[in-house]
Design a protein around this motif. Structure first.
Motif, PDB file in Angstrom:
ATOM      1  N   LEU A 101       6.995   4.856  -3.889  1.00  0.00           N
ATOM      2  CA  LEU A 101       8.348   4.474  -3.465  1.00  0.00           C
ATOM      3  C   LEU A 101       8.745   3.149  -4.097  1.00  0.00           C
ATOM      4  N   GLU A 102      10.030   2.932  -4.170  1.00  0.00           N
ATOM      5  CA  GLU A 102      10.530   1.614  -4.539  1.00  0.00           C
ATOM      6  C   GLU A 102      10.154   0.650  -3.414  1.00  0.00           C
ATOM      7  N   LYS A 103       9.912  -0.599  -3.781  1.00  0.00           N
ATOM      8  CA  LYS A 103       9.505  -1.573  -2.766  1.00  0.00           C
ATOM      9  C   LYS A 103      10.559  -1.704  -1.669  1.00  0.00           C
ATOM     10  N   SER A 104      11.826  -1.685  -2.025  1.00  0.00           N
ATOM     11  CA  SER A 104      12.885  -1.838  -1.016  1.00  0.00           C
ATOM     12  C   SER A 104      12.874  -0.671  -0.030  1.00  0.00           C
ATOM     13  N   GLN A 105      12.625   0.535  -0.524  1.00  0.00           N
ATOM     14  CA  GLN A 105      12.566   1.698   0.367  1.00  0.00           C
ATOM     15  C   GLN A 105      11.332   1.615   1.271  1.00  0.00           C
ATOM     16  N   ALA A 106      10.208   1.240   0.695  1.00  0.00           N
ATOM     17  CA  ALA A 106       8.986   1.097   1.479  1.00  0.00           C
ATOM     18  C   ALA A 106       9.184   0.030   2.560  1.00  0.00           C
ATOM     19  N   GLN A 137       0.821  -1.212   0.000  1.00  0.00           N
ATOM     20  CA  GLN A 137       0.000   0.000   0.000  1.00  0.00           C
ATOM     21  C   GLN A 137       0.861   1.272   0.000  1.00  0.00           C
ATOM     22  N   VAL A 138       1.978   1.256   0.725  1.00  0.00           N
ATOM     23  CA  VAL A 138       2.877   2.406   0.750  1.00  0.00           C
ATOM     24  C   VAL A 138       3.475   2.622  -0.642  1.00  0.00           C
ATOM     25  N   VAL A 139       3.879   1.538  -1.298  1.00  0.00           N
ATOM     26  CA  VAL A 139       4.407   1.635  -2.666  1.00  0.00           C
ATOM     27  C   VAL A 139       3.362   2.251  -3.586  1.00  0.00           C
ATOM     28  N   ALA A 140       2.122   1.782  -3.488  1.00  0.00           N
ATOM     29  CA  ALA A 140       1.053   2.257  -4.369  1.00  0.00           C
ATOM     30  C   ALA A 140       0.713   3.723  -4.106  1.00  0.00           C
ATOM     31  N   LYS A 141       0.632   4.116  -2.847  1.00  0.00           N
ATOM     32  CA  LYS A 141       0.195   5.479  -2.514  1.00  0.00           C
ATOM     33  C   LYS A 141       1.296   6.517  -2.658  1.00  0.00           C
ATOM     34  N   TYR A 142       2.535   6.130  -2.396  1.00  0.00           N
ATOM     35  CA  TYR A 142       3.621   7.099  -2.353  1.00  0.00           C
ATOM     36  C   TYR A 142       4.628   6.953  -3.487  1.00  0.00           C
ATOM     37  N   VAL A 198       8.770   0.705   6.510  1.00  0.00           N
ATOM     38  CA  VAL A 198       7.816  -0.069   7.309  1.00  0.00           C
ATOM     39  C   VAL A 198       8.547  -0.790   8.435  1.00  0.00           C
ATOM     40  N   ASP A 199       9.680  -1.407   8.133  1.00  0.00           N
ATOM     41  CA  ASP A 199      10.446  -2.110   9.163  1.00  0.00           C
ATOM     42  C   ASP A 199      10.869  -1.162  10.282  1.00  0.00           C
TER      43      ASP A 199
END
Length: 80
Positions: free
Chosen positions: A62-67, A55-60, A71-72
């Motif tokens: 971001l690259e998945k690795s950054q998201a 969801q963070v990748v989709a909304k913002y 999140v971590d």
């Protein structure tokens, strides 16, 4: 006597469930504070950490690795 033990177990389970629900609400508020584009409904619908990353990748955008790193860092070993 067995009934008293059963009641104590039920009370413990209820308290644990309430604590878990409260912890989830705190986590969802933290997520909402960090990522303000999420609606209350979207936050409530989050299933797990991977869902949050998606969801963070989709909304913002971001690259998945950054998201995943973001999140971590926010979750610090906790579960949604």
């Amino acid at each position: 006597m067995a009934n008293a033990s059963s009641n104590a177990a039920s009370n413990t389970n209820a308290a644990t469930g309430q604590a878990t629900a409260e912890a989830k609400q705190i986590i969802l508020k933290e997520i909402g504070s960090k990522w303000g584009k999420f609606s209350e409904q979207e936050l409530s619908a989050l299933k797990d950490r991977d869902d949050l990353v998606t969801q963070v990748v989709a909304k913002y955008g971001l690259e998945k690795s950054q998201a995943q790193r973001d999140v971590d860092a926010l979750m610090k070993g906790r579960q949604i």
